[in-house]
Design a protein around this motif. Structure first.
Motif, PDB file in Angstrom:
ATOM      1  N   PHE A  99      23.514  60.236  39.721  1.00  0.00           N
ATOM      2  CA  PHE A  99      22.254  60.366  38.989  1.00  0.00           C
ATOM      3  C   PHE A  99      21.281  59.228  39.286  1.00  0.00           C
ATOM      4  CE2 PHE A  99      19.533  59.875  35.202  1.00  0.00           C
ATOM      5  CZ  PHE A  99      18.947  61.138  35.207  1.00  0.00           C
ATOM      6  N   TYR A 100      21.773  58.117  39.825  1.00  0.00           N
ATOM      7  CA  TYR A 100      20.948  56.947  40.139  1.00  0.00           C
ATOM      8  C   TYR A 100      20.209  56.461  38.889  1.00  0.00           C
ATOM      9  CZ  TYR A 100      21.923  58.987  44.682  1.00  0.00           C
ATOM     10  OH  TYR A 100      22.571  59.541  45.772  1.00  0.00           O
ATOM     11  N   PRO A 101      20.958  56.101  37.846  1.00  0.00           N
ATOM     12  CA  PRO A 101      20.355  55.764  36.554  1.00  0.00           C
ATOM     13  C   PRO A 101      19.496  54.504  36.562  1.00  0.00           C
ATOM     14  CG  PRO A 101      22.668  55.162  36.566  1.00  0.00           C
ATOM     15  CD  PRO A 101      22.427  55.942  37.826  1.00  0.00           C
ATOM     16  N   ASP A 120      28.124  57.669  39.466  1.00  0.00           N
ATOM     17  CA  ASP A 120      27.524  56.335  39.444  1.00  0.00           C
ATOM     18  C   ASP A 120      27.125  55.886  38.035  1.00  0.00           C
ATOM     19  OD1 ASP A 120      25.542  58.226  39.222  1.00  0.00           O
ATOM     20  OD2 ASP A 120      24.116  57.205  40.519  1.00  0.00           O
ATOM     21  N   VAL A 121      27.699  56.523  37.019  1.00  0.00           N
ATOM     22  CA  VAL A 121      27.421  56.128  35.631  1.00  0.00           C
ATOM     23  C   VAL A 121      28.723  55.676  34.987  1.00  0.00           C
ATOM     24  CG1 VAL A 121      26.555  56.842  33.380  1.00  0.00           C
ATOM     25  CG2 VAL A 121      25.515  57.768  35.459  1.00  0.00           C
ATOM     26  N   PRO A 122      28.944  54.360  34.844  1.00  0.00           N
ATOM     27  CA  PRO A 122      30.181  53.857  34.244  1.00  0.00           C
ATOM     28  C   PRO A 122      30.383  54.414  32.835  1.00  0.00           C
ATOM     29  CG  PRO A 122      28.956  52.070  35.286  1.00  0.00           C
ATOM     30  CD  PRO A 122      28.044  53.262  35.266  1.00  0.00           C
ATOM     31  N   ALA A 123      31.624  54.688  32.487  1.00  0.00           N
ATOM     32  CA  ALA A 123      31.951  55.276  31.187  1.00  0.00           C
ATOM     33  C   ALA A 123      31.534  54.383  30.030  1.00  0.00           C
ATOM     34  CB  ALA A 123      33.443  55.575  31.114  1.00  0.00           C
ATOM     35  N   ALA A 182      25.904  56.389  28.984  1.00  0.00           N
ATOM     36  CA  ALA A 182      26.940  57.282  29.501  1.00  0.00           C
ATOM     37  C   ALA A 182      27.035  58.575  28.688  1.00  0.00           C
ATOM     38  CB  ALA A 182      28.293  56.568  29.520  1.00  0.00           C
ATOM     39  N   ASP A 183      27.094  58.462  27.365  1.00  0.00           N
ATOM     40  CA  ASP A 183      27.218  59.657  26.528  1.00  0.00           C
ATOM     41  C   ASP A 183      25.978  60.541  26.642  1.00  0.00           C
ATOM     42  OD1 ASP A 183      29.719  58.917  25.665  1.00  0.00           O
ATOM     43  OD2 ASP A 183      29.016  58.022  23.787  1.00  0.00           O
ATOM     44  N   ALA A 184      24.813  59.901  26.700  1.00  0.00           N
ATOM     45  CA  ALA A 184      23.566  60.664  26.819  1.00  0.00           C
ATOM     46  C   ALA A 184      23.533  61.436  28.124  1.00  0.00           C
ATOM     47  CB  ALA A 184      22.366  59.724  26.730  1.00  0.00           C
ATOM     48  N   LEU A 185      23.978  60.824  29.199  1.00  0.00           N
ATOM     49  CA  LEU A 185      23.948  61.498  30.494  1.00  0.00           C
ATOM     50  C   LEU A 185      24.999  62.597  30.583  1.00  0.00           C
ATOM     51  CD1 LEU A 185      23.095  58.595  32.932  1.00  0.00           C
ATOM     52  CD2 LEU A 185      21.884  60.758  32.708  1.00  0.00           C
ATOM     53  N   ARG A 186      26.123  62.442  29.891  1.00  0.00           N
ATOM     54  CA  ARG A 186      27.102  63.532  29.852  1.00  0.00           C
ATOM     55  C   ARG A 186      26.503  64.741  29.143  1.00  0.00           C
ATOM     56  NH1 ARG A 186      31.154  63.549  27.056  1.00  0.00           N
ATOM     57  NH2 ARG A 186      30.827  61.741  25.710  1.00  0.00           N
ATOM     58  N   ALA A 187      25.820  64.464  28.031  1.00  0.00           N
ATOM     59  CA  ALA A 187      25.193  65.554  27.283  1.00  0.00           C
ATOM     60  C   ALA A 187      24.073  66.194  28.098  1.00  0.00           C
ATOM     61  CB  ALA A 187      24.644  65.023  25.961  1.00  0.00           C
ATOM     62  N   GLN A 198      20.486  66.680  36.486  1.00  0.00           N
ATOM     63  CA  GLN A 198      21.232  67.394  37.519  1.00  0.00           C
ATOM     64  C   GLN A 198      21.672  66.481  38.662  1.00  0.00           C
ATOM     65  OE1 GLN A 198      18.753  70.752  38.588  1.00  0.00           O
ATOM     66  NE2 GLN A 198      18.750  71.565  36.495  1.00  0.00           N
ATOM     67  N   GLY A 199      20.940  65.412  38.890  1.00  0.00           N
ATOM     68  CA  GLY A 199      21.340  64.455  39.905  1.00  0.00           C
ATOM     69  C   GLY A 199      21.365  65.024  41.303  1.00  0.00           C
ATOM     70  N   SER A 200      22.036  64.307  42.183  1.00  0.00           N
ATOM     71  CA  SER A 200      22.142  64.715  43.583  1.00  0.00           C
ATOM     72  C   SER A 200      23.456  64.207  44.160  1.00  0.00           C
ATOM     73  CB  SER A 200      20.956  64.147  44.388  1.00  0.00           C
ATOM     74  OG  SER A 200      21.083  64.448  45.764  1.00  0.00           O
TER      75      SER A 200
END
Length: 210
Positions: free
Chosen positions: A143-145, A116-119, A124-129, A137-139
């Protein structure tokens, strides 16, 4: 201040905690190449900033210095037009972006993010890291940003970020937060993180509430 005849200190680096103002005194003892010992004292005065970077921080004196510190270090940017919007809720994605900026977290390549995080999103880069480091860790792969961040979630993310950065910080237990009126409301998964933040005086609560 230094003893007569002793060499001057050519340079010193002092990084005050966010929001700190006042006078810090640092005694020192040095030895030159001949074995002669010199001593002195370094006195550092930290003054509050004369100006503010945002126009809407009136009434937020308790947070102003911290906001200014984070802004000066590129962690926060405000909401545009010279405003910070201090009373607005923060989203999970925005907080994760700030964490990664603060700790300089990044990953090489495209990596695997959350469904649910568009590229092309700003975080996006922060959540990949953050995902690669185990901070986010999300569910169920999401991640429901855009959901508002809770205080206990912030504590969990911050503890994981500190640990990922190499800090030796262990989670606490409910006895540490027993003095707060709403301690029982802290979710089981967040007790360790919230307790750790209380122990390190990062989370102080307000009027007896976490």
């Amino acid at each position: 201040y230094r003893a007569a005849g002793s060499p001057a200190v050519s340079g010193i680096t002092f990084v005050p905690a966010a929001g700190y103002t006042g006078v810090t005194t640092i005694p020192y003892t040095g030895t030159d190449s001949t074995g002669t010992t010199y001593s002195g004292t370094v006195v550092i005065t930290v003054s509050p900033p004369a100006t503010t970077s945002f126009t809407d921080l009136n009434g937020y004196d308790w947070a102003k210095a911290s906001i200014e510190y984070l802004y000066a270090n590129g962690v926060v940017n405000g909401t545009g037009n010279g405003k910070y919007s201090p009373s607005a809720p923060i989203t999970r994605g925005s907080f994760m972006l700030m964490l990664c900026r603060a700790f300089n977290f990044s990953v090489a390549g495209t990596g695997s993010g959350f469904a649910d995080v568009p590229a092309d999103s700003v975080y996006a880069d922060a959540l990949r890291a953050a995902k690669a480091l185990g901070i986010a860790q999300g569910s169920g792969g999401s991640f429901y940003p855009n959901r508002p961040l809770t205080r206990e979630q912030a504590a969990v993310f911050l503890l994981r970020a500190l640990q990922a950065d190499g800090w030796t910080i262990a989670g606490g237990n409910r006895s540490t937060i027993a003095g707060f009126k709403d301690a029982a409301a802290v979710s089981d998964y967040a007790v360790g993180a919230v307790s750790a933040m209380v122990q390190y005086n990062i989370l102080q609560g307000n009027n007896g509430l976490l």
